[in-house]
Design an enzyme around this catalytic site. Structure first.
Site, short mmCIF file in Angstrom:
data_model
loop_
_atom_site.label_atom_id
_atom_site.label_comp_id
_atom_site.label_asym_id
_atom_site.label_seq_id
_atom_site.Cartn_x
_atom_site.Cartn_y
_atom_site.Cartn_z
N GLU A 67 49.77 7.26 111.80
CA GLU A 67 50.40 8.09 112.84
C GLU A 67 49.37 9.02 113.49
OE1 GLU A 67 53.56 9.61 110.39
OE2 GLU A 67 54.43 7.60 110.32
N GLY B 143 56.73 7.68 102.20
CA GLY B 143 57.23 8.55 103.26
C GLY B 143 58.70 8.88 103.05
N GLU C 266 48.31 0.81 103.92
CA GLU C 266 49.61 1.02 104.57
C GLU C 266 49.70 0.13 105.81
OE1 GLU C 266 51.47 5.01 103.39
OE2 GLU C 266 50.43 5.27 105.28
C1 PEP Z 1 53.91 6.79 105.15
O1 PEP Z 1 54.12 7.30 106.24
O2 PEP Z 1 52.87 7.04 104.55
C2 PEP Z 1 54.92 5.85 104.62
C3 PEP Z 1 54.54 4.98 103.72
O3 PEP Z 1 56.21 5.97 105.12
P1 PEP Z 1 57.52 5.15 104.64
O4 PEP Z 1 57.52 5.15 103.14
O5 PEP Z 1 58.66 5.91 105.22
O6 PEP Z 1 57.37 3.76 105.18
#
Ligand code: PEP
Length: 253
Positions: free
Chosen positions: A96, A234, A166
């Protein structure tokens, strides 16, 4: 036995009051593996979270930092300022921030170096977009992110960094990478580290997390994979029960 880290990335959620209530409730649960659990909170909450977690081994951290020590950087926070709050961790290069705030591989590298020099553990995020995966270029993409992030980082400092894989297409979408896809990339990340440093001890010891829609009902399959040392979580980390359940799952592996 594998080392674990179950880290909650709260992003821009919860007021300081809500955060403190959460931290106190988490502490009251007396999780068996609380030293392996961390919450990564907005800057304004850091001092009060430090107080709320006092007397427990639960870790905490920030979600970003600037790479300069001080100066005309309106709205930014330095490593020295973070250090004062007592943080254990700081996220670097979350997708992000790369997408909305101009974070580049170069600034990621500078931030890693600055955090290491002050004893704060960076959680370096890497991961490909859906488009890149559909073109089957995910390994090249992640390899390039890792090589640039570790540029000039001394071998003695490598294990002071936690890497979180990620895949962007799995973040906040409810779409998780399969345990096999996550495992494959986490293993590949170790291979890149092995190639850079030519040292199998470093590549085996470095912590590699998976992040992307991890929840209580998929955590066990992901955390059971040999190359996955935990999760950057997250959405589910905003719910006390969910974060505690994932931590409990990790404690039994
Ligand atoms: C994050 O933003 O690091 C993440 C893994 O978000 P989520 O678990 O909501 O996918």
């Amino acid at each position: 036995m594998k080392n674990f880290l179950i880290a909650g990335n709260w992003k821009m959620n919860k007021t300081a009051k809500e955060a403190v209530e959460f931290a106190k409730a988490l502490k009251a649960m007396k999780l068996e593996n609380e030293k392996d659990v961390a919450i990564l909170v907005p800057f304004t909450h850091l001092f009060s979270i430090a107080d709320a977690l006092d007397g427990s081994s639960i870790r905490f951290g920030a979600q970003n930092v600037h790479y300069e020590d001080s100066g005309a950087y309106t709205g930014e926070i330095s490593v020295k300022m973070l250090k004062e709050t007592g943080v254990d961790y700081c996220i670097v290069g979350h997708s992000e921030r790369r997408e909305y705030f101009n974070e580049t591989d170069e600034t990621v590298n500078l931030k890693l170096k600055k955090l290491i020099s002050s004893g704060i553990t960076p959680i370096l995020c890497v991961g490909e977009s859906l488009e890149t995966r559909e073109e089957n270029l995910q390994t090249e993409f992640v390899e390039s992110q890792i090589i640039k992030a570790f540029d000039g980082i001394d071998r003695v400092d490598v294990n002071k960094i936690v890497i979180a894989y990620e895949p962007i297409w799995a973040i906040g979408t409810g779409k998780t990478a399969t345990p096999e896809e996550a495992e494959e990339m986490c293993r590949f990340i170790r291979e890149i580290i092995q190639e850079i440093y030519n040292d199998s001890v470093i590549s085996e010891q470095i912590m590699v997390l998976y992040g992307g829609s991890m929840k209580p009902d998929n955590a066990e399959d992901l955390l059971n994979k040999p190359n996955i040392n935990g999760g950057l979580i997250g959405g589910a980390s905003l719910k006390l029960e969910d974060l505690a359940t994932i931590a409990e799952i990790a404690s039994k592996i």
